[in-house]
Scaffold this motif. Structure first.
Motif, PDB file in Angstrom:
ATOM      1  N   ALA A 197       0.844  -1.202   0.000  1.00 22.14           N
ATOM      2  CA  ALA A 197       0.000   0.000   0.000  1.00 22.14           C
ATOM      3  C   ALA A 197       0.877   1.249   0.000  1.00 22.14           C
ATOM      4  O   ALA A 197       0.587   2.227  -0.682  1.00 22.14           O
ATOM      5  N   LYS A 198       1.967   1.181   0.771  1.00 21.14           N
ATOM      6  CA  LYS A 198       2.876   2.341   0.850  1.00 21.14           C
ATOM      7  C   LYS A 198       3.585   2.594  -0.483  1.00 21.14           C
ATOM      8  O   LYS A 198       3.889   3.728  -0.821  1.00 21.14           O
ATOM      9  N   LYS A 199       3.834   1.515  -1.223  1.00 24.03           N
ATOM     10  CA  LYS A 199       4.430   1.680  -2.558  1.00 24.03           C
ATOM     11  C   LYS A 199       3.472   2.453  -3.463  1.00 24.03           C
ATOM     12  O   LYS A 199       3.860   3.294  -4.258  1.00 24.03           O
ATOM     13  N   GLU A 200       2.200   2.122  -3.320  1.00 20.33           N
ATOM     14  CA  GLU A 200       1.159   2.734  -4.153  1.00 20.33           C
ATOM     15  C   GLU A 200       0.860   4.168  -3.701  1.00 20.33           C
ATOM     16  O   GLU A 200       0.688   5.060  -4.511  1.00 20.33           O
ATOM     17  N   ILE A 201       0.779   4.365  -2.366  1.00 16.37           N
ATOM     18  CA  ILE A 201       0.502   5.691  -1.787  1.00 16.37           C
ATOM     19  C   ILE A 201       1.603   5.967  -0.753  1.00 16.37           C
ATOM     20  O   ILE A 201       1.511   5.519   0.396  1.00 16.37           O
ATOM     21  N   PRO A 202       2.661   6.679  -1.132  1.00 15.48           N
ATOM     22  CA  PRO A 202       3.850   6.815  -0.282  1.00 15.48           C
ATOM     23  C   PRO A 202       3.623   7.507   1.064  1.00 15.48           C
ATOM     24  O   PRO A 202       4.411   7.300   1.982  1.00 15.48           O
ATOM     25  N   GLU A 203       2.562   8.342   1.197  1.00 18.30           N
ATOM     26  CA  GLU A 203       2.332   9.011   2.487  1.00 18.30           C
ATOM     27  C   GLU A 203       1.719   8.072   3.522  1.00 18.30           C
ATOM     28  O   GLU A 203       1.457   8.474   4.654  1.00 18.30           O
ATOM     29  N   THR A 204       1.448   6.849   3.143  1.00 20.61           N
ATOM     30  CA  THR A 204       0.858   5.874   4.075  1.00 20.61           C
ATOM     31  C   THR A 204       1.735   5.720   5.321  1.00 20.61           C
ATOM     32  O   THR A 204       2.951   5.625   5.214  1.00 20.61           O
ATOM     33  N   VAL A 205       1.093   5.698   6.492  1.00 24.19           N
ATOM     34  CA  VAL A 205       1.811   5.540   7.757  1.00 24.19           C
ATOM     35  C   VAL A 205       1.612   4.113   8.266  1.00 24.19           C
ATOM     36  O   VAL A 205       0.477   3.642   8.400  1.00 24.19           O
ATOM     37  N   LEU A 206       2.732   3.431   8.539  1.00 28.15           N
ATOM     38  CA  LEU A 206       2.659   2.002   8.889  1.00 28.15           C
ATOM     39  C   LEU A 206       2.843   1.799  10.395  1.00 28.15           C
ATOM     40  O   LEU A 206       3.867   2.193  10.963  1.00 28.15           O
ATOM     41  N   VAL A 207       1.860   1.186  11.039  1.00 27.19           N
ATOM     42  CA  VAL A 207       1.897   0.951  12.488  1.00 27.19           C
ATOM     43  C   VAL A 207       1.834  -0.554  12.777  1.00 27.19           C
ATOM     44  O   VAL A 207       0.905  -1.236  12.341  1.00 27.19           O
ATOM     45  N   MET A 208       2.821  -1.034  13.514  1.00 29.71           N
ATOM     46  CA  MET A 208       2.857  -2.455  13.879  1.00 29.71           C
ATOM     47  C   MET A 208       2.400  -2.628  15.318  1.00 29.71           C
ATOM     48  O   MET A 208       2.943  -2.005  16.227  1.00 29.71           O
ATOM     49  N   VAL A 209       1.377  -3.451  15.526  1.00 27.24           N
ATOM     50  CA  VAL A 209       0.926  -3.745  16.892  1.00 27.24           C
ATOM     51  C   VAL A 209       1.586  -5.051  17.331  1.00 27.24           C
ATOM     52  O   VAL A 209       1.525  -6.057  16.613  1.00 27.24           O
ATOM     53  N   VAL A 210       2.245  -5.019  18.478  1.00 24.85           N
ATOM     54  CA  VAL A 210       2.923  -6.226  18.978  1.00 24.85           C
ATOM     55  C   VAL A 210       2.328  -6.633  20.325  1.00 24.85           C
ATOM     56  O   VAL A 210       1.828  -5.790  21.078  1.00 24.85           O
ATOM     57  N   PRO A 211       2.381  -7.928  20.638  1.00 22.09           N
ATOM     58  CA  PRO A 211       1.852  -8.378  21.935  1.00 22.09           C
ATOM     59  C   PRO A 211       2.896  -8.133  23.030  1.00 22.09           C
ATOM     60  O   PRO A 211       4.081  -8.029  22.725  1.00 22.09           O
ATOM     61  N   PRO A 212       2.462  -8.071  24.304  1.00 24.93           N
ATOM     62  CA  PRO A 212       3.437  -7.939  25.387  1.00 24.93           C
ATOM     63  C   PRO A 212       4.404  -9.128  25.403  1.00 24.93           C
ATOM     64  O   PRO A 212       5.554  -8.979  25.782  1.00 24.93           O
ATOM     65  N   SER A 213       3.934 -10.323  24.971  1.00 25.04           N
ATOM     66  CA  SER A 213       4.803 -11.514  24.888  1.00 25.04           C
ATOM     67  C   SER A 213       4.158 -12.547  23.964  1.00 25.04           C
ATOM     68  O   SER A 213       2.961 -12.462  23.674  1.00 25.04           O
ATOM     69  N   GLY A 214       4.959 -13.516  23.532  1.00 30.74           N
ATOM     70  CA  GLY A 214       4.444 -14.604  22.687  1.00 30.74           C
ATOM     71  C   GLY A 214       3.391 -15.429  23.415  1.00 30.74           C
ATOM     72  O   GLY A 214       2.382 -15.841  22.839  1.00 30.74           O
ATOM     73  N   GLU A 215       3.632 -15.649  24.711  1.00 24.73           N
ATOM     74  CA  GLU A 215       2.683 -16.426  25.515  1.00 24.73           C
ATOM     75  C   GLU A 215       1.319 -15.737  25.596  1.00 24.73           C
ATOM     76  O   GLU A 215       0.272 -16.369  25.502  1.00 24.73           O
ATOM     77  N   GLU A 216       1.371 -14.424  25.769  1.00 29.72           N
ATOM     78  CA  GLU A 216       0.129 -13.653  25.865  1.00 29.72           C
ATOM     79  C   GLU A 216      -0.637 -13.717  24.535  1.00 29.72           C
ATOM     80  O   GLU A 216      -1.862 -13.834  24.511  1.00 29.72           O
TER      81      GLU A 216
END
Ligand code: ADP
Ligand code: 5GP
Length: 187
Positions: free
Chosen positions: A107-126
């Motif tokens: 999507a960012k390649k297509e629309i360069p102003e795209t803002v990318l946010v990664m959501v991560v868990p507190p841990s793998g177990e969680e």
């Protein structure tokens, strides 16, 4: 344009859906892009709310018509972001895409102003607890989703921001701050 196109990615079960739902409740200036998929609806999912559920035939027709900003295959099903829908919505509101890392980068390649946010868990177990707790996938499907975890997390470095989903409230606040920051950059 001041409105932000925001991609929210992260491993399956990390809480993307929960966070985005809360964000949309709080913010009238943010809209969700609804993706198309060939996957079958889960119990409680509604056509036009969680996804547009399409047949493979219809999905491939849309690919030919170049109607997707990006699309990809996951776990044997296809998922795509409708381009016209996103561009129309962006005229009025910031738009959130809840898609995987490959989709986000495309999507960012297509629309360069795209803002990318990664959501991560507190841990793998969680993460495992949340996936099991959601109770919507079989054990095999859960294993498939966990197997993809390392890959997804390794992609975080290509992203603009990382948000830890410790509590839903904190994660939503973090995303709101990102939107404000990106908007102020564009003024
Ligand atoms: P995703 O959309 O990333 O696949 P979901 O939003 O469906 O993930 O969340 C997976 C499960 O984890 C759900 O049962 C949800 O209620 C739970 N969950 C989400 N965020 C949190 C959190 N911060 N703390 C505890 N449980 C959470
Ligand atoms: P689920 O079947 O759990 O709803 O989604 C499976 C995966 O498909 C998730 O990683 C989700 O982010 C991704 N996904 C959902 N919509 C899209 C889309 O429009 N494009 C892409 N590339 N991935 C998507």
């Amino acid at each position: 344009m001041e409105n932000v196109l925001l991609v929210v990615s992260g491993p399956s079960g990390v809480g993307k859906g929960t966070i985005v739902k809360e964000l949309l409740k709080k913010r009238e200036d943010v809209a969700l892009s609804i993706s198309c998929t060939t996957r079958a609806p889960r119990v409680g999912e509604v056509h036009g709310r969680e996804y547009y559920f399409l047949s493979k035939e219809d999905f491939f027709k849309r690919i030919e018509e170049k109607d997707f900003l990006e699309y990809d295959e996951h776990f044997g099903n296809f998922y795509g972001t409708p381009k016209s829908f996103v561009k129309e919505r962006l005229k009025e509101k910031s738009v959130v895409l809840e898609i995987d890392v490959v989709g986000g980068l495309n999507a960012k390649k297509e629309i360069p102003e795209t803002v990318l946010v990664m959501v991560v868990p507190p841990s793998g177990e969680e993460l495992k607890r949340r996936l099991k707790g959601r109770g919507t996938e079989s054990d095999g499907d859960i294993e498939n989703r966990l197997a993809r975890l390392e890959y997804e997390l390794a992609q975080a470095e290509k992203y603009d921001y990382t948000v830890v989903n410790d509590t839903v409230e904190n994660a939503v606040l973090a995303i709101e701050k990102i939107i404000e920051k990106e908007k102020s950059k564009r003024k």
